[in-house]
Write a protein that holds these residues in place. Structure first.
Motif, short mmCIF file in Angstrom:
data_model
loop_
_atom_site.label_atom_id
_atom_site.label_comp_id
_atom_site.label_asym_id
_atom_site.label_seq_id
_atom_site.Cartn_x
_atom_site.Cartn_y
_atom_site.Cartn_z
N ILE A 1 0.85 -1.19 0.00
CA ILE A 1 0.00 0.00 0.00
C ILE A 1 0.88 1.24 0.00
N GLY A 2 0.51 2.22 -0.82
CA GLY A 2 1.19 3.51 -0.83
C GLY A 2 0.27 4.57 -0.26
N TYR A 3 0.76 5.33 0.72
CA TYR A 3 -0.03 6.38 1.37
C TYR A 3 0.45 7.74 0.91
N LEU A 4 -0.48 8.65 0.74
CA LEU A 4 -0.18 10.01 0.31
C LEU A 4 -0.99 10.94 1.21
N LYS A 5 -0.33 11.99 1.75
CA LYS A 5 -1.04 12.93 2.62
C LYS A 5 -0.44 14.31 2.49
N CYS A 6 -1.33 15.33 2.41
CA CYS A 6 -0.91 16.73 2.36
C CYS A 6 -0.78 17.23 3.79
N ARG A 7 0.33 17.90 4.10
CA ARG A 7 0.56 18.43 5.44
C ARG A 7 -0.28 19.68 5.71
N VAL A 8 -0.75 20.36 4.67
CA VAL A 8 -1.48 21.62 4.83
C VAL A 8 -2.98 21.37 4.94
N CYS A 9 -3.56 20.72 3.93
CA CYS A 9 -5.02 20.56 3.90
C CYS A 9 -5.49 19.16 4.31
N ASN A 10 -4.57 18.28 4.68
CA ASN A 10 -4.85 16.92 5.14
C ASN A 10 -5.57 16.06 4.09
N ALA A 11 -5.42 16.38 2.82
CA ALA A 11 -5.95 15.51 1.77
C ALA A 11 -5.13 14.23 1.79
N SER A 12 -5.82 13.09 1.67
CA SER A 12 -5.10 11.82 1.73
C SER A 12 -5.60 10.90 0.62
N PHE A 13 -4.77 9.92 0.31
CA PHE A 13 -5.07 8.96 -0.75
C PHE A 13 -4.21 7.73 -0.50
N GLN A 14 -4.71 6.57 -0.88
CA GLN A 14 -3.90 5.36 -0.82
C GLN A 14 -4.19 4.50 -2.04
N SER A 15 -3.16 3.77 -2.47
CA SER A 15 -3.32 2.89 -3.62
C SER A 15 -2.41 1.68 -3.45
N ARG A 16 -2.68 0.68 -4.26
CA ARG A 16 -1.86 -0.54 -4.21
C ARG A 16 -0.55 -0.29 -4.94
N VAL A 17 0.51 -0.88 -4.42
CA VAL A 17 1.83 -0.75 -5.04
C VAL A 17 2.40 -2.14 -5.27
N THR A 18 3.32 -2.21 -6.21
CA THR A 18 4.06 -3.45 -6.47
C THR A 18 5.52 -3.23 -6.10
N TYR A 19 6.32 -4.23 -6.31
CA TYR A 19 7.74 -4.09 -5.98
C TYR A 19 8.44 -3.12 -6.93
N LEU A 20 7.83 -2.79 -8.06
CA LEU A 20 8.41 -1.84 -9.00
C LEU A 20 7.95 -0.41 -8.75
N SER A 21 6.92 -0.22 -7.93
CA SER A 21 6.32 1.11 -7.74
C SER A 21 7.25 2.04 -6.98
N GLU A 22 7.13 3.32 -7.29
CA GLU A 22 7.86 4.38 -6.59
C GLU A 22 6.85 5.39 -6.09
N ALA A 23 7.32 6.39 -5.36
CA ALA A 23 6.44 7.41 -4.78
C ALA A 23 5.71 8.18 -5.88
N VAL A 24 6.38 8.43 -6.98
CA VAL A 24 5.76 9.18 -8.07
C VAL A 24 4.60 8.40 -8.69
N ASP A 25 4.62 7.08 -8.60
CA ASP A 25 3.52 6.28 -9.13
C ASP A 25 2.25 6.47 -8.29
N VAL A 26 2.41 6.54 -6.97
CA VAL A 26 1.26 6.78 -6.09
C VAL A 26 0.70 8.17 -6.35
N TYR A 27 1.59 9.16 -6.51
CA TYR A 27 1.14 10.52 -6.80
C TYR A 27 0.39 10.59 -8.14
N SER A 28 0.90 9.92 -9.15
CA SER A 28 0.24 9.95 -10.46
C SER A 28 -1.10 9.22 -10.41
N ASP A 29 -1.20 8.16 -9.59
CA ASP A 29 -2.50 7.50 -9.40
C ASP A 29 -3.50 8.48 -8.78
N TRP A 30 -3.04 9.27 -7.81
CA TRP A 30 -3.89 10.26 -7.15
C TRP A 30 -4.36 11.32 -8.15
#
Length: 108
Positions: free
Chosen positions: A58-87
């Motif tokens: 699981i990849g977690y994404l959270k904004c420190r200012v507005c507390n917007a959050s998102f999560q998505s499934r990740v694989t062993y090839l996934s990077e942080a930018v992949d979670v952001y692009s999914d969002w």
């Protein structure tokens, strides 16, 4: 007739026609990818942090200012930018779906 033998140099190995081995090329360091991004909702720069939990896939994404959050499934090839692009993709899809629903609800 006696033939004299030539003296061989001491300490130097005989390399019979061998080519000299080349030095191995230095490997370049891999470029580091960002793990902080700009928020889509509050437009704050570098306020969105992405954390990957590879064991839970699981990849977690959270904004420190507005507390917007998102999560998505990740694989062993996934990077942080992949979670952001999914969002970004999910947000864009939700906005286009919302726009289409509003267009359909308009009286003709």
């Amino acid at each position: 007739a006696q033939v004299e033998r030539a003296e061989l140099p001491v300490g130097r190995p005989l390399a019979m026609g061998r080519r000299r081995a080349r030095a191995q090329a230095q490997s370049k360091p891999k470029p580091k990818l960002d793990s902080t991004f700009d928020c889509l909702f509050c437009q704050s720069g570098k306020s969105v942090e992405v954390k990957l939990q590879r064991l839970d896939q699981i990849g977690y994404l959270k904004c420190r200012v507005c507390n917007a959050s998102f999560q998505s499934r990740v694989t062993y090839l996934s990077e942080a930018v992949d979670v952001y692009s999914d969002w970004v993709d999910e947000t864009e899809e939700a906005n286009t779906k919302k726009g289409a629903d509003e267009f359909a609800a308009l009286p003709s």
